[in-house]
Enzyme design. Structure first.
Site, short mmCIF file in Angstrom:
data_model
loop_
_atom_site.label_atom_id
_atom_site.label_comp_id
_atom_site.label_asym_id
_atom_site.label_seq_id
_atom_site.Cartn_x
_atom_site.Cartn_y
_atom_site.Cartn_z
N LYS A 23 0.85 -1.21 0.00
CA LYS A 23 0.00 0.00 0.00
C LYS A 23 0.87 1.24 0.00
CE LYS A 23 -1.44 1.65 4.04
NZ LYS A 23 -1.32 3.05 4.50
N ASN A 24 1.88 1.27 0.88
CA ASN A 24 2.65 2.50 1.03
C ASN A 24 3.64 2.75 -0.11
OD1 ASN A 24 1.20 3.07 3.27
ND2 ASN A 24 2.81 2.54 4.75
N ARG A 93 -4.43 10.97 4.65
CA ARG A 93 -3.33 11.91 4.81
C ARG A 93 -2.28 11.75 3.73
NH1 ARG A 93 -3.43 14.39 9.48
NH2 ARG A 93 -1.25 14.91 9.17
N CYS A 117 -4.28 13.60 13.63
CA CYS A 117 -5.05 12.39 13.38
C CYS A 117 -4.85 11.49 14.57
CB CYS A 117 -4.67 11.72 12.07
SG CYS A 117 -3.17 10.76 12.16
N ARG A 122 0.45 15.08 12.82
CA ARG A 122 1.21 14.69 11.62
C ARG A 122 1.42 15.90 10.71
NH1 ARG A 122 -0.82 9.06 9.37
NH2 ARG A 122 1.10 9.22 8.20
N PRO A 123 2.38 16.73 11.06
CA PRO A 123 2.61 17.95 10.30
C PRO A 123 3.27 17.67 8.94
CG PRO A 123 4.31 17.69 11.96
CD PRO A 123 3.38 16.52 12.13
N ASP A 125 5.48 20.17 7.77
CA ASP A 125 6.45 21.27 7.71
C ASP A 125 7.72 20.89 6.94
OD1 ASP A 125 6.68 19.54 10.05
OD2 ASP A 125 8.41 20.74 10.60
N LEU A 126 8.17 19.63 7.08
CA LEU A 126 9.41 19.25 6.38
C LEU A 126 9.19 19.22 4.86
CD1 LEU A 126 10.52 16.38 8.80
CD2 LEU A 126 11.61 18.63 8.59
N ASP A 310 4.92 0.84 12.07
CA ASP A 310 3.70 0.19 11.57
C ASP A 310 3.55 -1.25 12.03
OD1 ASP A 310 2.97 2.50 10.29
OD2 ASP A 310 3.68 1.88 8.31
N ILE A 332 8.61 7.30 16.64
CA ILE A 332 8.21 8.00 15.41
C ILE A 332 6.89 8.74 15.62
CG2 ILE A 332 7.81 7.76 12.91
CD1 ILE A 332 10.46 6.52 13.45
N ARG A 402 -8.65 0.02 4.87
CA ARG A 402 -7.80 1.04 4.25
C ARG A 402 -6.49 0.45 3.77
NH1 ARG A 402 -7.45 6.67 7.08
NH2 ARG A 402 -6.14 6.78 5.24
N1 EPU Z 1 7.05 14.69 10.45
C1 EPU Z 1 7.26 16.02 10.73
N2 EPU Z 1 7.14 16.92 9.72
C2 EPU Z 1 6.84 16.54 8.45
C3 EPU Z 1 6.62 15.18 8.16
C4 EPU Z 1 6.75 14.27 9.20
O1 EPU Z 1 7.54 16.39 11.86
O2 EPU Z 1 6.76 17.41 7.58
C5 EPU Z 1 7.19 13.70 11.54
C6 EPU Z 1 5.92 12.90 11.76
O3 EPU Z 1 5.02 13.59 12.59
C7 EPU Z 1 6.47 11.65 12.39
C8 EPU Z 1 7.79 11.44 11.66
O4 EPU Z 1 8.12 12.74 11.14
O5 EPU Z 1 6.75 11.88 13.75
C9 EPU Z 1 7.75 10.45 10.52
O6 EPU Z 1 6.64 10.68 9.67
P1 EPU Z 1 6.68 10.39 8.12
O7 EPU Z 1 6.55 11.65 7.38
O8 EPU Z 1 7.84 9.51 7.80
O9 EPU Z 1 5.34 9.56 7.92
P2 EPU Z 1 4.50 9.53 6.56
O10 EPU Z 1 5.43 9.61 5.43
O11 EPU Z 1 3.38 10.49 6.64
C10 EPU Z 1 4.59 6.94 6.17
C11 EPU Z 1 3.60 5.82 6.11
C12 EPU Z 1 3.07 5.52 7.51
C13 EPU Z 1 4.27 5.17 8.40
C14 EPU Z 1 5.29 6.32 8.38
C15 EPU Z 1 6.54 6.02 9.16
C16 EPU Z 1 2.61 6.04 3.91
C17 EPU Z 1 1.43 6.34 3.10
N3 EPU Z 1 2.50 6.18 5.23
O12 EPU Z 1 3.87 8.08 6.66
O13 EPU Z 1 2.22 4.40 7.39
O14 EPU Z 1 3.83 4.94 9.71
O15 EPU Z 1 5.67 6.60 7.01
O16 EPU Z 1 7.19 4.89 8.65
O17 EPU Z 1 3.64 5.64 3.40
C18 EPU Z 1 0.37 3.03 7.87
O18 EPU Z 1 0.57 2.43 6.81
O19 EPU Z 1 -0.45 2.60 8.74
C19 EPU Z 1 1.07 4.28 8.13
C20 EPU Z 1 0.65 5.16 9.04
#
Ligand code: EPU
Length: 423
Positions: A23-24, A93, A117, A122-123, A125-126, A310, A332, A402
């Protein structure tokens, strides 16, 4: 229509299960098809609601989308909108990963700003910092982020945040940089296999990318990308979930997982083996057998190749029925413990201390009505239910749908007693 799962616990499981495409990986790869006006074919896309949402978003941008079982064809000959519709973004998201392709192709993108959420704050900003580095201007208006970049220029971008790197942020910047002028260097890039899979797809489209899978990715911008044909990798979290299912509820002969990528699961396999469970690997197949004596473990979630966030909820379900004390530390998403209260309703003994869960193994769990809160938390409830005495009723099953393709069917094939009905 709201549905629920009724699970009668205690049936020992055996047989084999085919693991679906990731999925991811699918979500950003589908978004990446917007980078070209030529047709793209993506195979092994799991039939889960998140991929349906993503296809809905692509259609809303003007792409022609065709789905025949696991094979999706997308052609975004012309993009008619640079705006991801609120009602679709709100549901998922990960829709934020259309930002990169839209900016690359249209030099403008609007998505509604994701709020908090259930797994925590889940910001993005990066992501935004990265786009800004490449020359984009960013405004927030009416709950939307509007990113505009008349010119995209390659630069050094650091994506390290306080919780490590960002998977979708790395995807977004990598996608935008493929069509930027000059060379982009992403430092502190996420090294997850899904990032590598996306990079491989982009390279097939004609992108010039080096270093995906390491913390430093170099992207040389090109003028244009073309269509490509790609098969997404096996879902490592689904496979990990079935490994835990085998350890928790498998018969002695165990469960065989087919079409997996064991190399993406080394950490999870290591933890399960340390707990006393047996995992044999043969090519892309894995057989998991429950250990005759098992013990708990202490795990801390980390970015890849560490223990995946996850997978921690599913491990918690296993630890609930493992003698001794196990400790799970979530680094995380520190608030990702919504399952603890629900498992405790089934008789588990989980104590939360900040971003740590202390799990004291118990002799038995008993079925109860419980509520799914997010995708992986729901999986933990299903796992606990498979071993609980009596019937567990899991509400809000849409969370499971999902991200797990045909979970109830796959479990029934292994011998589980599950019924899906209207809530
Ligand atoms: N973060 C920030 N700023 C940003 C982006 C992220 O502070 O701009 C923080 C997040 O709040 C978190 C950390 O950085 O504390 C890591 O978040 P990341 O951005 O890596 O998560 P994501 O890319 O939104 C993906 C997966 C998630 C998985 C995470 C971590 C997808 C669609 N989603 O999310 O999967 O938990 O990486 O490995 O790829 C799931 O499948 O159930 C799921 C939540």
């Amino acid at each position: 229509m709201m549905e629920k799962l009724l699970i009668e616990g205690g049936a020992p499981l055996a047989g084999s299960v085919g693991i679906s495409g990731s999925k991811n990986s699918s979500l950003p790869i589908l978004a990446a098809t917007l980078l070209t006006d030529e047709p793209c074919v993506i195979r092994r896309v799991p039939d889960v609601s998140d991929t349906h949402y993503m296809l809905g978003i692509l259609r809303a941008m003007g792409a022609a989308v065709d789905r025949a079982s696991g094979t999706v064809t997308v052609q975004a000959a012309t993009l008619t909108s640079s705006e991801a519709p609120y009602d679709l973004v709100r549901k998922m998201r990960a829709s934020v990963c259309v930002l990169g392709p839209l900016i690359a192709r249209l030099r403008k993108a609007t998505v509604s700003l994701p709020g908090g959420c259930v797994i925590g704050d889940r910001p993005i900003d990066l992501h935004l910092r990265g786009f800004e580095k490449l020359g984009a201007g960013i405004r927030v208006e009416g709950g939307n982020v509007i990113v505009e970049a008349p010119e995209l220029t390659g630069r050094e971008v650091n994506l390290r945040g306080k919780h490590g790197s960002t998977v979708l942020g790395t995807d977004n910047i990598m996608m935008a940089a493929t069509l930027a002028e000059g060379t982009t260097i992403i430092d502190g890039a996420a090294a997850e296999p899904e990032v590598v899979d996306l990079a491989e797809f982009l390279i097939k489209m004609g992108a010039k990318i080096e270093g995906a899978g390491t913390p430093r990715i170099v992207i040389h911008g090109v003028k244009k990308l073309g269509g490509a044909d790609h098969t997404v990798i096996a879902d490592r979290i689904e496979a990990g979930t079935f490994l835990v299912i085998g350890a928790l509820a498998g018969r002695r002969e165990g469960i065989v997982l087919k079409r997996t990528r064991p190399d993406h699961l080394e950490c999870v396999i290591g933890v399960l083996r340390r707990c006393g469970h047996e995992i044999e690997i043969s090519g892309d197949e894995m057989r998991v057998r429950p250990g005759t004596t098992s013990r708990g473990s202490n795990i801390e979630t980390e970015s890849y190749p560490g223990f995946p966030t996850d997978m921690q909820a599913q491990m918690a379900a296993l630890f609930c029925l493992t003698p001794g004390i196990s400790v799970i530390t979530e680094t995380i998403f520190p608030q990702r413990f919504m399952y603890a209260a629900e498992l405790n309703r089934m008789g588990a003994d989980i104590r939360l201390e900040g971003s740590t869960a202390v799990v004291q193994g118990v002799e038995r769990l008993s079925g109860a009505p419980v509520m799914a809160s997010d995708l992986r938390a729901s999986a933990a409830l299903v796992l606990a239910a498979l071993r609980a005495e009596g019937k567990t009723e899991i509400n809000r099953v849409y969370h499971i749908d999902r991200g797990y393709e045909m979970l109830d069917e796959k479990l029934m094939n292994l011998g589980a007693r599950i019924e899906r009905c209207q809530a």
